[in-house]
Design an enzyme around this catalytic site. Sequence first.
Site, PDB file in Angstrom:
ATOM      1  N   LYS A  61       0.842  -1.206   0.000  1.00  0.00           N
ATOM      2  CA  LYS A  61       0.000   0.000   0.000  1.00  0.00           C
ATOM      3  C   LYS A  61       0.878   1.257   0.000  1.00  0.00           C
ATOM      4  CE  LYS A  61      -3.760  -2.574   2.088  1.00  0.00           C
ATOM      5  NZ  LYS A  61      -4.477  -3.023   3.298  1.00  0.00           N
ATOM      6  N   GLN A 105      -4.797  -1.714   9.589  1.00  0.00           N
ATOM      7  CA  GLN A 105      -4.654  -3.025   8.958  1.00  0.00           C
ATOM      8  C   GLN A 105      -5.202  -4.138   9.848  1.00  0.00           C
ATOM      9  OE1 GLN A 105      -3.419  -3.641   5.716  1.00  0.00           O
ATOM     10  NE2 GLN A 105      -4.234  -5.668   6.174  1.00  0.00           N
ATOM     11  N   ASP A 128     -11.236   2.530   4.216  1.00  0.00           N
ATOM     12  CA  ASP A 128     -11.425   1.079   4.220  1.00  0.00           C
ATOM     13  C   ASP A 128     -12.908   0.711   4.181  1.00  0.00           C
ATOM     14  OD1 ASP A 128      -9.722  -1.024   4.066  1.00  0.00           O
ATOM     15  OD2 ASP A 128      -9.166  -1.064   6.178  1.00  0.00           O
TER      16      ASP A 128
END
Length: 302
Positions: A61, A105, A128
Amino acid sequence: MANQTSHHFSSVMELIDGNRIAADIVAELKTEIATLPARKPCLALVRVGDDPASVSYVRKKEQTAAEIGVTSRVILPPVSISQAELFALIDQLNADPEVDGILVQSPLPKGIDEVAVFRRVSPDKDVDGFNTLNLGKVAQEDETGFVSCTPAGIMELLARSGVDLKGKHVVVVGRSLIVGKPVALLALQKKAGANGTVTVCHSATANLPALTRQADVLIAAIGRAGFVTGEMVKPGAVVIDVGINRVPDASKKSGYRLVGDVKFDEVAPHCAKITPVPGGVGPMTVAMLMKNTVKAFRLRGT
Ligand code: NDP
């Protein structure tokens, strides 16, 4: 089309090349970001502890962000961080005017309530898409929200591969908040490219193969290597393999290789289109994260 695998199949089967489609999206974003006059979008990546898969996802990322001109800020709290401390960190990022998007994450260490952490991220920075408000906007078909990256990536892969779900039976195996549920909602939406008739299966589903065999489009998000066998798939189906499973492989330097939830060698020969693992859905997830970050930047109007 770059064929990532060494398999050879009849010309009717098409490999959906996630690497190429993701590269197209990333290139489009790079062009868009280059036109921004001053400040560039900024993505905060929070990785708690050293889970090996998380380390490689966050690195990827970060690399993609750098490639397209998104500033990234990587924050690495220790695995011992408490939920209260993690909340305080997220609150700081929520309040920071320089930060457009926040990604925490997954998976988080045991003892931390992951959904509570997702809820803590400000909805306007929730790139997200796991915040309650953004999940609700998917159900309401409100385009101002953020769609979580893997489900959004699956829809984009289908659209860019010429697969229209209208009138199709879409069978999703898996009902997680991260993949199964949101992708089922997206396939069901009343809009161009969607309009699927959706069945969602899970571990309590009776006679799963009878359902998967009805799928015109089969989306496998189970987390079990090779779960979907040839006899579970209708000839001519489109198969999207979301699974990323590490299986031991002594011939690899890392000691493992990545395989999907679908037995590729059995299924690929008789389906119309299929995504490989790796090189299918995985790269799309990162591309859609960048797309959401640029969207967050634009919506914040800075
Ligand atoms: P979860 O473990 O959260 O969910 C798995 C789902 O599969 C659950 O709904 C579970 O059912 C169902 N399931 C498990 N076993 C069976 C079974 N025997 N029969 C039927 N259903 C079953 O996983 P995720 O959704 O987070 O991830 C799924 C896979 O996708 C993983 O391999 C993950 O690594 C991968 N992934 C890939 C991403 C990418 O970028 N390509 C991103 C995110 C995930 P139940 O609800 O009843 O327990």
